[in-house]
Design a protein around this motif. Structure first.
Motif, PDB file in Angstrom:
ATOM      1  N   ARG A   8      -9.961  -2.153 -11.983  1.00 48.92           N
ATOM      2  CA  ARG A   8     -10.648  -1.172 -11.155  1.00 48.92           C
ATOM      3  C   ARG A   8     -11.312  -0.129 -12.029  1.00 48.92           C
ATOM      4  NH1 ARG A   8      -8.695  -1.281  -5.685  1.00 48.92           N
ATOM      5  NH2 ARG A   8      -6.864  -2.624  -5.576  1.00 48.92           N
ATOM      6  N   ALA A   9     -12.442   0.355 -11.578  1.00 47.17           N
ATOM      7  CA  ALA A   9     -13.150   1.375 -12.343  1.00 47.17           C
ATOM      8  C   ALA A   9     -12.360   2.677 -12.348  1.00 47.17           C
ATOM      9  CB  ALA A   9     -14.532   1.599 -11.738  1.00 47.17           C
ATOM     10  N   ARG A  10     -11.759   3.008 -11.225  1.00 42.65           N
ATOM     11  CA  ARG A  10     -10.967   4.235 -11.138  1.00 42.65           C
ATOM     12  C   ARG A  10      -9.591   3.884 -10.621  1.00 42.65           C
ATOM     13  NH1 ARG A  10     -14.223   9.057 -10.313  1.00 42.65           N
ATOM     14  NH2 ARG A  10     -12.243   9.989  -9.784  1.00 42.65           N
ATOM     15  N   VAL A  11      -8.596   4.581 -11.143  1.00 44.84           N
ATOM     16  CA  VAL A  11      -7.244   4.390 -10.649  1.00 44.84           C
ATOM     17  C   VAL A  11      -6.969   5.507  -9.656  1.00 44.84           C
ATOM     18  CG1 VAL A  11      -4.828   4.421 -11.290  1.00 44.84           C
ATOM     19  CG2 VAL A  11      -6.477   3.251 -12.737  1.00 44.84           C
ATOM     20  N   SER A  12      -6.621   5.132  -8.445  1.00 42.66           N
ATOM     21  CA  SER A  12      -6.398   6.123  -7.407  1.00 42.66           C
ATOM     22  C   SER A  12      -5.140   6.939  -7.700  1.00 42.66           C
ATOM     23  CB  SER A  12      -6.265   5.425  -6.061  1.00 42.66           C
ATOM     24  OG  SER A  12      -5.541   6.234  -5.174  1.00 42.66           O
ATOM     25  N   THR A  13      -5.286   8.249  -7.762  1.00 45.28           N
ATOM     26  CA  THR A  13      -4.133   9.119  -8.030  1.00 45.28           C
ATOM     27  C   THR A  13      -3.138   9.028  -6.878  1.00 45.28           C
ATOM     28  OG1 THR A  13      -5.897  10.582  -8.723  1.00 45.28           O
ATOM     29  CG2 THR A  13      -3.658  11.358  -9.045  1.00 45.28           C
ATOM     30  N   LEU A  14      -3.690   9.019  -5.660  1.00 48.28           N
ATOM     31  CA  LEU A  14      -2.836   8.980  -4.475  1.00 48.28           C
ATOM     32  C   LEU A  14      -1.924   7.759  -4.524  1.00 48.28           C
ATOM     33  CD1 LEU A  14      -2.167  10.048  -1.613  1.00 48.28           C
ATOM     34  CD2 LEU A  14      -3.908   8.461  -0.766  1.00 48.28           C
ATOM     35  N   PHE A  15      -2.539   6.581  -4.800  1.00 54.40           N
ATOM     36  CA  PHE A  15      -1.728   5.375  -4.782  1.00 54.40           C
ATOM     37  C   PHE A  15      -0.775   5.308  -5.975  1.00 54.40           C
ATOM     38  CE2 PHE A  15      -4.456   3.986  -1.398  1.00 54.40           C
ATOM     39  CZ  PHE A  15      -3.601   3.199  -0.627  1.00 54.40           C
ATOM     40  N   SER A  16      -1.135   5.946  -7.078  1.00 56.65           N
ATOM     41  CA  SER A  16      -0.192   5.970  -8.204  1.00 56.65           C
ATOM     42  C   SER A  16       1.077   6.703  -7.794  1.00 56.65           C
ATOM     43  CB  SER A  16      -0.804   6.687  -9.407  1.00 56.65           C
ATOM     44  OG  SER A  16      -2.023   6.144  -9.736  1.00 56.65           O
ATOM     45  N   ILE A  17       0.896   7.735  -6.972  1.00 57.37           N
ATOM     46  CA  ILE A  17       2.062   8.521  -6.568  1.00 57.37           C
ATOM     47  C   ILE A  17       2.882   7.777  -5.520  1.00 57.37           C
ATOM     48  CG2 ILE A  17       2.784  10.651  -5.432  1.00 57.37           C
ATOM     49  CD1 ILE A  17       0.212  11.925  -6.705  1.00 57.37           C
ATOM     50  N   ILE A  18       2.192   7.179  -4.534  1.00 47.34           N
ATOM     51  CA  ILE A  18       2.978   6.575  -3.454  1.00 47.34           C
ATOM     52  C   ILE A  18       3.366   5.135  -3.741  1.00 47.34           C
ATOM     53  CG2 ILE A  18       1.926   8.080  -1.708  1.00 47.34           C
ATOM     54  CD1 ILE A  18       0.384   5.619  -0.737  1.00 47.34           C
ATOM     55  N   SER A  19       2.944   4.585  -4.881  1.00 45.59           N
ATOM     56  CA  SER A  19       3.264   3.189  -5.162  1.00 45.59           C
ATOM     57  C   SER A  19       4.757   2.861  -5.073  1.00 45.59           C
ATOM     58  CB  SER A  19       2.679   2.803  -6.510  1.00 45.59           C
ATOM     59  OG  SER A  19       3.571   2.051  -7.253  1.00 45.59           O
ATOM     60  N   PRO A  20       5.650   3.700  -5.651  1.00 41.49           N
ATOM     61  CA  PRO A  20       7.071   3.353  -5.517  1.00 41.49           C
ATOM     62  C   PRO A  20       7.529   3.372  -4.053  1.00 41.49           C
ATOM     63  CG  PRO A  20       6.753   5.048  -7.169  1.00 41.49           C
ATOM     64  CD  PRO A  20       5.448   4.891  -6.474  1.00 41.49           C
ATOM     65  N   LEU A  21       6.967   4.300  -3.278  1.00 38.43           N
ATOM     66  CA  LEU A  21       7.360   4.372  -1.874  1.00 38.43           C
ATOM     67  C   LEU A  21       6.866   3.141  -1.111  1.00 38.43           C
ATOM     68  CD1 LEU A  21       6.554   8.151  -1.298  1.00 38.43           C
ATOM     69  CD2 LEU A  21       8.753   7.073  -1.795  1.00 38.43           C
ATOM     70  N   LEU A  22       5.644   2.734  -1.461  1.00 36.16           N
ATOM     71  CA  LEU A  22       5.069   1.542  -0.847  1.00 36.16           C
ATOM     72  C   LEU A  22       5.945   0.324  -1.163  1.00 36.16           C
ATOM     73  CD1 LEU A  22       2.436   1.295   0.733  1.00 36.16           C
ATOM     74  CD2 LEU A  22       1.347   0.436  -1.334  1.00 36.16           C
ATOM     75  N   ALA A  23       6.382   0.253  -2.415  1.00 35.94           N
ATOM     76  CA  ALA A  23       7.237  -0.860  -2.821  1.00 35.94           C
ATOM     77  C   ALA A  23       8.526  -0.845  -2.021  1.00 35.94           C
ATOM     78  CB  ALA A  23       7.533  -0.771  -4.315  1.00 35.94           C
ATOM     79  N   LEU A  24       9.064   0.350  -1.824  1.00 29.44           N
ATOM     80  CA  LEU A  24      10.297   0.506  -1.066  1.00 29.44           C
ATOM     81  C   LEU A  24      10.094   0.014   0.364  1.00 29.44           C
ATOM     82  CD1 LEU A  24      12.811   1.675  -2.234  1.00 29.44           C
ATOM     83  CD2 LEU A  24      12.246   3.874  -1.247  1.00 29.44           C
ATOM     84  N   LEU A  25       8.971   0.418   0.956  1.00 26.84           N
ATOM     85  CA  LEU A  25       8.656   0.044   2.332  1.00 26.84           C
ATOM     86  C   LEU A  25       8.542  -1.478   2.457  1.00 26.84           C
ATOM     87  CD1 LEU A  25       7.917   1.539   5.024  1.00 26.84           C
ATOM     88  CD2 LEU A  25       5.544   1.010   4.456  1.00 26.84           C
ATOM     89  N   LEU A  26       7.818  -2.092   1.522  1.00 24.89           N
ATOM     90  CA  LEU A  26       7.659  -3.541   1.560  1.00 24.89           C
ATOM     91  C   LEU A  26       9.010  -4.234   1.424  1.00 24.89           C
ATOM     92  CD1 LEU A  26       4.427  -3.845  -0.591  1.00 24.89           C
ATOM     93  CD2 LEU A  26       4.693  -4.630   1.766  1.00 24.89           C
ATOM     94  N   THR A  27       9.885  -3.660   0.548  1.00 26.76           N
ATOM     95  CA  THR A  27      11.214  -4.242   0.392  1.00 26.76           C
ATOM     96  C   THR A  27      11.957  -4.208   1.718  1.00 26.76           C
ATOM     97  OG1 THR A  27      11.205  -3.417  -1.856  1.00 26.76           O
ATOM     98  CG2 THR A  27      13.310  -4.137  -0.975  1.00 26.76           C
ATOM     99  N   LEU A  28      11.836  -3.104   2.430  1.00 25.64           N
ATOM    100  CA  LEU A  28      12.521  -2.986   3.715  1.00 25.64           C
ATOM    101  C   LEU A  28      11.978  -4.014   4.703  1.00 25.64           C
ATOM    102  CD1 LEU A  28      12.835   0.886   4.170  1.00 25.64           C
ATOM    103  CD2 LEU A  28      14.544  -0.763   3.405  1.00 25.64           C
ATOM    104  N   VAL A  29      10.647  -4.159   4.750  1.00 23.60           N
ATOM    105  CA  VAL A  29      10.045  -5.109   5.686  1.00 23.60           C
ATOM    106  C   VAL A  29      10.539  -6.519   5.392  1.00 23.60           C
ATOM    107  CG1 VAL A  29       7.878  -6.190   6.370  1.00 23.60           C
ATOM    108  CG2 VAL A  29       8.001  -3.704   6.102  1.00 23.60           C
ATOM    109  N   PHE A  30      10.482  -6.907   4.121  1.00 26.26           N
ATOM    110  CA  PHE A  30      10.897  -8.263   3.796  1.00 26.26           C
ATOM    111  C   PHE A  30      12.412  -8.424   3.874  1.00 26.26           C
ATOM    112  CE2 PHE A  30       6.582  -8.457   2.490  1.00 26.26           C
ATOM    113  CZ  PHE A  30       6.216  -9.775   2.714  1.00 26.26           C
ATOM    114  N   GLY A  31      13.138  -7.311   3.683  1.00 22.26           N
ATOM    115  CA  GLY A  31      14.584  -7.341   3.893  1.00 22.26           C
ATOM    116  C   GLY A  31      14.885  -7.646   5.349  1.00 22.26           C
ATOM    117  N   ALA A  32      14.117  -7.014   6.246  1.00 18.96           N
ATOM    118  CA  ALA A  32      14.306  -7.254   7.679  1.00 18.96           C
ATOM    119  C   ALA A  32      14.038  -8.721   8.004  1.00 18.96           C
ATOM    120  CB  ALA A  32      13.363  -6.348   8.481  1.00 18.96           C
TER     121      ALA A  32
END
Lengths: 362, 530
Positions: A8-32
């Motif tokens: 990517r030309a630019r790395v989104s600051t927002l997504f860099s911050i929420i990436s661990p949370l996003l990973a957590l959320l996905l883990t919960l979804v697939f855990g379910a």
């Protein structure tokens, strides 16, 4: 047709911050989804796994007990990984630290002094560091891959502990169980509060995390770690020694893993036995990455991973599923953390053959 | 097309509106280009102008984002280098893709149909190389060959496919003048056979000499098409750069002072199998002097820099003296503390860490030499970010470093701006000795002239400067004295006024070019007599 990862030309600051949370959320979804396949109510199971352990004081104490070794080990590993040294053997350094730290209470059970605890902690750190020195020596001397050597040494440490507690260090009055004598009261890490089992290891973990955060953020040493981790050649140009960094990072992470080991044995178990760790040294690798190799982030991620251990225990009782489910959660979490990080820096592009040329006006 | 005299024949290749986007950045933006059969067509442009991206699309390495490629009147999609070869496009890359441990014939075989026998390839390669004046021994191991010979392998490899169009990416950047002349003869032969050549270069003299037409690129766009023989180097440069390039000023004859750096019989064994050993290197550089070390790439320049900088200290302490002090065994920071500054060749990952901010990259080079200013807290060595940031600002202003934001990542700067920062980082300390390796490699003309001026000014202010460079124009622009490095040996220095391009070329060729030495026996002997 093929799939390309395009930077990517630019790395989104927002997504860099929420990436661990996003990973957590996905883990919960697939855990379910996993619970659903196992025939358990998905939401109810997630509740048992991740919410219930947070509702009672005693289990919050358990959380601190489990988080302490994870954080202690992971902050050390984060320095290693930042400097591009891949210590995978923290589990072994944890075990050796537990053994060397236990020398005093096992061999001198009659020694009653306040000095015994500090000495145990120091000896545990020395033991862990010395064990990490083996892959460091092999790497600096023979250019051996530290991933392999440190990993293989884990199994040697485990078997050595097994032999000790079944052989020379076995408690003669222990009904032939493979355990050492219970430690004298002066050799047990005290609890922090009266309300539960959480002991001083959690304080050690917080202090280590804050100290290493300060080092990485403000000190020349931390700068050296980052430079050598990103480019050994630039580090050499700066006059920093990559060899010395191998030693520094391996000894530091080994010492912290050793401290985690003796703290766990002294504070949580009270004696040596064949199994002293549910894989803290390996789980700490996930903790380190989920915390983005930042010591403060690791405090948070250490608590999250500790929760998967507690949830796993609760799920065994309440849902009658194997404790291996905790491992599955940890694995998913690591997978999603790494994928989210990759997708922050790259985008996926499907390339269909033949669609590149645009029609031009005649 | 704004071309005055269009190609007579139908073009072999035409490109219309070719665009390549990397993210939102357009490396090539709506490029139009026509190549006639049997012409040598120059593609001119500074580094980063989009030349390499364009030819990679023509050779199928990259896929265009938009636009059309027409080959002999047919619109085509070139999906891979294999497809390009089948069409009749051959390419010689700037960076060779050869296996050093294999022979010439084996390397050629790798790019051909595996069913063809090795002996047949050897025969054909030998025939071809003779026919085109590219002497090559098919059984020689690549590791033993000079850069010029390695390039011949690539050219022969391309010719074996009988291409109609041959693309050469900066072919002379690694050649001595004599080797380049030989290459040009080959190109004329190809042209005489009706083949076309797309010749990429930023060397204007060369382009004027051999090319029939030129297309000039700047910032990914075509800024001009011309007959280079009708242009002057200055008018070509204007098309490439967009404005006139400042000329480097020097007033000759500044009095030289004491010896600042002295090397005595320095020998260093090769660290890796493909590195070059330094053999009995000696030199003296005085205050006020710019010693330029010329040489073809891969003749020990990097190794000499490593030894002089102390990144790899040498065994003999007396072999290197900085300001009279023996420092052979001293590390790079010890030498910096004596007042030396260093600028390595590679910007990314050596002189700077790309992913770190400029201010961090300032600390990188000066954490020990400027300990008092940049560090606090005694043994804890706490970094004083405020002091480092203001020094970064000072350097960027002094060297006119153009950047986005206050303190951006080093990797976000263009090559020229990052190089200005890296040189400025050392100049800011007023070093009494400065060692620079390839100061303007891959840097745009504006930044290059600024950097060269800064080097001259530093010498004039009483420092000793060593410039290791492959760029002879640069060397003549900055040097007081010139020495030549070849196969790890350094020649005696000669005053710059007494040397011609021709002489340097012979010295640079070293003992590799036995033929040219035989032809110019007297000159070469003089060069090796030391």
């Amino acid at each position: 047709m093929r799939i390309e990862l395009e930077k990517r030309a630019r790395v989104s600051t927002l997504f860099s911050i929420i990436s661990p949370l996003l990973a957590l959320l996905l883990t919960l979804v697939f855990g379910a989804v996993m619970f659903w396949f196992l025939g358990k109510p998905p939401l109810g199971s997630l509740y048992v796994y991740f919410i219930e352990p947070l509702l009672e004081v005693w289990s919050l104490h358990e959380l601190a007990v489990k988080a302490a070794p994870l954080i202690l080990i992971a902050v050390g590993l984060s320095i290693c990984y930042r400097s591009n040294n891949w210590n995978i053997g923290a589990e072994g350094q944890f075990t050796i630290g537990a053994i060397t730290g236990s020398i005093l209470p096992v061999l001198y059970p009659e020694w009653h002094s306040w000095a015994i605890l500090p000495l145990m902690m120091i000896m545990g750190m020395i033991g862990g560091a010395a064990y990490a020195a083996i892959p460091a020596l092999l790497k600096t001397r023979f250019n051996t891959n530290e991933i392999l050597t440190s990993l293989m040494l884990v199994y040697i440490a485990g078997l050595f502990l097994d032999w000790l507690v079944r052989g020379p260090w076995r408690d003669p009055k222990g009904y032939n169980f493979p355990v050492t004598k219970s430690f004298q009261v002066e050799a047990v890490l005290p609890e922090i509060l009266d309300s539960g089992r959480a002991h001083w290891a959690f304080i050690f973990a917080l202090v280590a995390a804050v100290a290493l955060w300060f080092m990485m953020r403000f000190m020349l040493k931390g700068f050296q770690v980052s430079v050598l981790g990103q480019s050994e050649r630039a580090g050499r140009f700066a006059g920093f020694s990559a060899r010395r960094m191998v030693w520094f990072s391996m000894l530091l992470s080994g010492a912290l893993a050793g401290l985690a080991g003796i703290s766990e044995v002294s504070g949580s178990i009270g004696h040596l036995q064949p199994a002293i760790s549910p894989g803290y040294g390996f789980t700490a690798i996930i903790v380190a990455f989920l915390g983005r190799l930042n010591p403060l982030g690791i405090i948070a991620s250490g608590l999250v991973l500790a929760l998967t251990y507690l949830g796993g225990e609760a799920a065994q009782v309440a849902l009658e599923i194997s404790d291996k489910a905790a491992r599955v959660f940890q694995g998913m979490l690591l997978f999603f953390v790494l994928s989210c990080d990759t997708l922050i820096h790259y985008r996926i592009r499907l390339v269909l053959a033949g669609n590149q040329t645009k029609e031009v006006k005649a | 097309m704004t071309l005055s005299e269009g190609p007579v024949a139908a073009p072999l290749l035409s490109v219309r509106g070719l665009t390549k986007l990397f993210g939102s950045f357009a490396a090539c933006n709506a490029i139009d280009l026509d190549i006639a059969p049997g012409e040598i067509h120059a593609l001119l442009g500074e580094n980063g102008a989009g030349k390499s991206t364009l030819v990679k699309m023509l050779f199928g390495v990259l896929q265009p984002s938009a636009g059309q490629i027409v080959w002999q009147g047919q619109p085509v999609t070139i999906g891979s280098p294999g497809e390009a070869r089948n069409l009749g496009v051959g390419m010689v890359f700037q960076h060779f893709s050869l296996f050093e441990a294999l022979t010439v014939a084996e390397n050629i075989a790798l790019s051909l149909d595996p069913r063809i026998s090795l002996s047949k390839i050897s025969d054909e390669a030998a025939t071809l190389s003779k026919a085109y004046g590219l002497p090559l021994d098919p059984k020689a191991h690549v590791a033993d060959l000079s850069v010029g010979e390695r390039q011949r392998i690539e050219i022969v490899r391309a010719l074996l496919q009988n291409p109609k169009l041959i693309i050469l990416d900066e072919p002379t950047s690694v050649l001595t003048p004599q080797e380049a002349d030989r290459l040009f003869e080959t190109l004329f032969k190809l042209k005489a056979e009706g083949r076309s050549v797309l010749y990429i270069s930023h060397r204007l003299e060369e382009v004027r000499r051999i090319c029939d037409r030129a297309t000039v690129l700047r910032h990914g766009k075509v800024t001009g098409a011309c007959d280079p023989k009708q242009e002057t180097p200055a008018s070509l440069a204007r098309m490439m750069v967009g404005s006139d390039v400042a000329e480097v000023l020097r007033d000759g004859g500044a009095a030289l002072g004491d010896i600042r750096i002295e090397v005595n019989n320095l020998s260093v064994t090769a660290r890796t199998p493909f590195a070059v050993a330094l053999k009995n290197v000696s030199m003296k550089v005085r205050a006020g002097e710019v010693l330029a070390i010329a040489g073809v790439a891969g003749n020990g320049q990097g190794e000499l820099f490593d030894a002089l900088s102390g990144e790899y200290p040498v065994a003999e302490d007396e072999a290197i003296r900085i300001r009279g002090k023996a420092v052979g065994r001293t590390g790079i920071n010890g030498r910096r503390l004596l007042g030396a500054g260093f600028v390595p060749e590679e910007r990314h990952g050596h002189a700077a860490v790309s992913a770190m901010a400029l201010s961090d990259n300032l600390l990188l080079a000066r954490s020990q030499s400027d300990k008092k200013a940049f560090l606090a807290g005694g043994a804890f060595s706490v970094i004083r970010f405020d002091a480092i940031r203001s020094a970064t600002k000072r350097i960027c202003e002094a060297m006119d470093v153009r950047k986005s934001g206050e303190d951006p990542q080093a990797g976000s700067l263009s090559g020229g701006n990052l190089q200005k920062f890296i040189v400025g980082r050392e100049l800011d300390r007023q070093p009494s000795v400065l060692i620079v390796n390839q100061p303007t490699w891959g840097v745009d003309a504006g930044a290059a002239s600024r950097i060269r001026q800064a080097l001259i000014d530093l010498a004039r202010s009483g420092s000793a400067v060593v410039v290791i460079s492959q760029d002879l124009d640069e060397i003549f622009e900055v040097a007081t004295n010139i020495a030549v490095i070849s196969e790890g040996r350094l020649s005696e220095p000669h005053p710059a006024e007494t040397l011609t391009l021709e002489r340097i070329g012979l010295l640079m060729g070293g003992i590799h070019e036995s033929q040219s030495i035989a032809e110019n026996a007297s000159g070469a002997e003089a060069a090796h007599a030391h």
